[in-house]
Design an enzyme around this catalytic site. Structure first.
Site, short mmCIF file in Angstrom:
data_model
loop_
_atom_site.label_atom_id
_atom_site.label_comp_id
_atom_site.label_asym_id
_atom_site.label_seq_id
_atom_site.Cartn_x
_atom_site.Cartn_y
_atom_site.Cartn_z
N LYS A 134 71.02 38.15 42.83
CA LYS A 134 72.29 37.44 42.65
C LYS A 134 72.08 36.12 41.92
O LYS A 134 72.94 35.67 41.17
CB LYS A 134 72.96 37.18 44.00
N LYS B 176 72.79 50.94 42.41
CA LYS B 176 73.68 51.20 43.55
C LYS B 176 75.14 50.85 43.22
O LYS B 176 75.39 49.98 42.39
CB LYS B 176 73.14 50.46 44.79
N LYS C 285 80.25 46.08 44.46
CA LYS C 285 81.52 45.39 44.20
C LYS C 285 81.44 44.55 42.94
O LYS C 285 82.44 44.27 42.30
CB LYS C 285 81.85 44.44 45.35
P1 AMP Z 1 78.92 44.02 51.17
O1 AMP Z 1 79.76 44.75 50.21
O2 AMP Z 1 77.73 43.42 50.50
O3 AMP Z 1 79.65 43.09 52.07
O4 AMP Z 1 78.30 45.15 52.11
C1 AMP Z 1 78.90 45.63 53.29
C2 AMP Z 1 78.13 46.80 53.87
O5 AMP Z 1 78.16 47.91 52.96
C3 AMP Z 1 76.65 46.52 54.15
O6 AMP Z 1 76.27 47.15 55.35
C4 AMP Z 1 75.95 47.14 52.98
O7 AMP Z 1 74.64 47.54 53.29
C5 AMP Z 1 76.84 48.37 52.69
N1 AMP Z 1 76.76 48.77 51.29
C6 AMP Z 1 77.13 48.05 50.20
N2 AMP Z 1 76.92 48.76 49.06
C7 AMP Z 1 76.42 49.97 49.45
C8 AMP Z 1 76.00 51.15 48.74
N3 AMP Z 1 76.09 51.25 47.41
N4 AMP Z 1 75.54 52.19 49.47
C9 AMP Z 1 75.47 52.11 50.82
N5 AMP Z 1 75.83 51.04 51.55
C10 AMP Z 1 76.31 49.98 50.88
#
Ligand code: AMP
Ligand code: TRP
Length: 338
Positions: free
Chosen positions: A113, A199, A202
């Site tokens: 990041k 991956k 967002k």
């Molecule tokens: P965040 O969007 O960073 O707040 O992530 C929220 C949750 O979603 C966390 O537990 C991440 O590990 C999971 N997560 C985010 N992106 C992925 C992805 N591409 N595949 C699986 N889990 C994800």
């Protein structure tokens, strides 16, 4: 017997996508009846990269509504907003002071990041995992269900807890409980629709790289129609040279609720022209009930704010006890005798 405790959270930044759902929230829903659960909307984490003050409050409500719409049940779970429970920031400070700087500069997510932020990397981005450690340690969480990308942050959380216990604990008395990550094999790393080797995220500027939980049927159909595939006929899992194929089959498996074995047989002789409409239909059908429930909840604003109000109260009662325990062990003068 007391149930073990689960804590997890999602940031109110951008739209939730299938990675968030399949990697995290769906698993929370599946395990919730076996645990005493705390699910927070981590809005303090959301400002570690530049954010929009005009949308933060609404984005926070949206994530809470999605937790409920995905099936989080208030009989087993407490839903709350991180910034409503002051202990999170206070414990973060205490943990900051015993966390070696190089533990944080080593974090993969920080490095990734930070590159994107260029010259403007804030101290908050570096400190992000310490705030996450505070989130978890305040609730004496036994398990933390997350996607694969959070594994390193969980290891850091354990290291911080060990250090606090070592520095300030009496012989056999542990101040903080060591949490364990809970990372499912399937869905732990949902990949981008435009590149099967990176991956789903967002922050990817390509909107077509992800399917959002709230995307409508036409958008889902468009994104799957345009997603990256390969020219090989017959669809198979686990071929390292076909990451897109593995990802799309995995999405189909998880969203249809079928077993991997059944999908392997079903898709063995398929081409993309046959598979894509199937995946489209399955995705639309899987997300439809969540979307309906989401809109109902968002229309009932007072219900949602009520849930978050009582959630914050319950969370604060638990978190404050841990904070006092840590402050006591560190030698702070309790306010009662001031
Ligand atoms: P965040 O969007 O960073 O707040 O992530 C929220 C949750 O979603 C966390 O537990 C991440 O590990 C999971 N997560 C985010 N992106 C992925 C992805 N591409 N595949 C699986 N889990 C994800
Ligand atoms: N860092 C997590 C993510 O981006 C979000 C998060 C913050 C979290 N605090 C947490 C996840 C505590 C689990 C437990 O995905």
């Amino acid at each position: 017997m007391n149930k073990k405790r689960v804590l997890s959270g999602v940031q109110p930044t951008g739209n939730l996508h299938l990675g968030n759902y399949l990697g995290a929230i769906r698993n929370w829903v599946e395990i919730q009846s076996e645990y005493d659960n705390y699910f927070c909307v981590v809005d303090l984490h959301a400002i570690t990269v530049p954010h929009n003050p005009a949308t933060l409050a609404q984005d926070t409500l949206k994530i809470a509504a999605l937790y409920l719409a995905c099936g989080i049940n208030l009989n087993n779970s407490t839903i709350f907003v991180q910034s409503h429970v002051k202990a999170h920031t206070e414990l973060t400070w205490l943990l900051n002071c015993i966390t070696p700087l190089n533990w944080l500069t080593d974090m993969i997510q920080f490095k990734e990041k930070a590159v994107k932020q260029g010259e403007n990397v804030g101290v908050g981005l570096l400190d992000y995992p310490v705030l996450m450690a505070a989130d978890i340690l305040l609730y004496d969480a036994d398990k933390v269900p997350v996607g694969e990308d959070q594994k390193q942050h969980l290891e850091l959380t354990r290291d911080i807890a060990v250090r606090i216990n070592h520095l300030f604990g009496k012989k056999d008395q542990k101040i903080l409980k060591l949490p364990e990550p809970m990372i499912r094999k399937e869905g732990a790393r949902v990949m981008s629709l435009t590149d099967g080797r990176s991956k789903m995220s967002k922050s990817d500027p390509a909107e077509g790289s992800r399917i959002n939980i709230l995307d409508n049927a036409d958008t889902i159909a468009q994104k799957i129609k345009r997603c990256k595939t390969d020219p090989i006929k017959g669809l198979t899992f686990d071929d390292p040279d076909r990451p897109e194929c593995n990802n799309l089959l995995t999405l189909y498996t998880l969203l249809s609720g079928k077993t991997k074995e059944a999908v392997a047989v079903e898709c063995l002789d398929m081409g993309w022209g046959q598979f894509k409409p199937l995946l489209t239909e399955t995705t639309i059908e899987a997300l439809k009930p969540i979307q309906q429930k989401y809109h109902e909840i968002m229309d009932e604003r007072s219900y949602l704010t009520g849930v978050l109000g009582s959630g914050a109260e319950k969370a604060a009662a638990t978190a404050d006890k841990t904070l006092e325990r840590v402050k006591g062990a560190m030698g702070y003068l309790p306010p009662a005798i001031l």
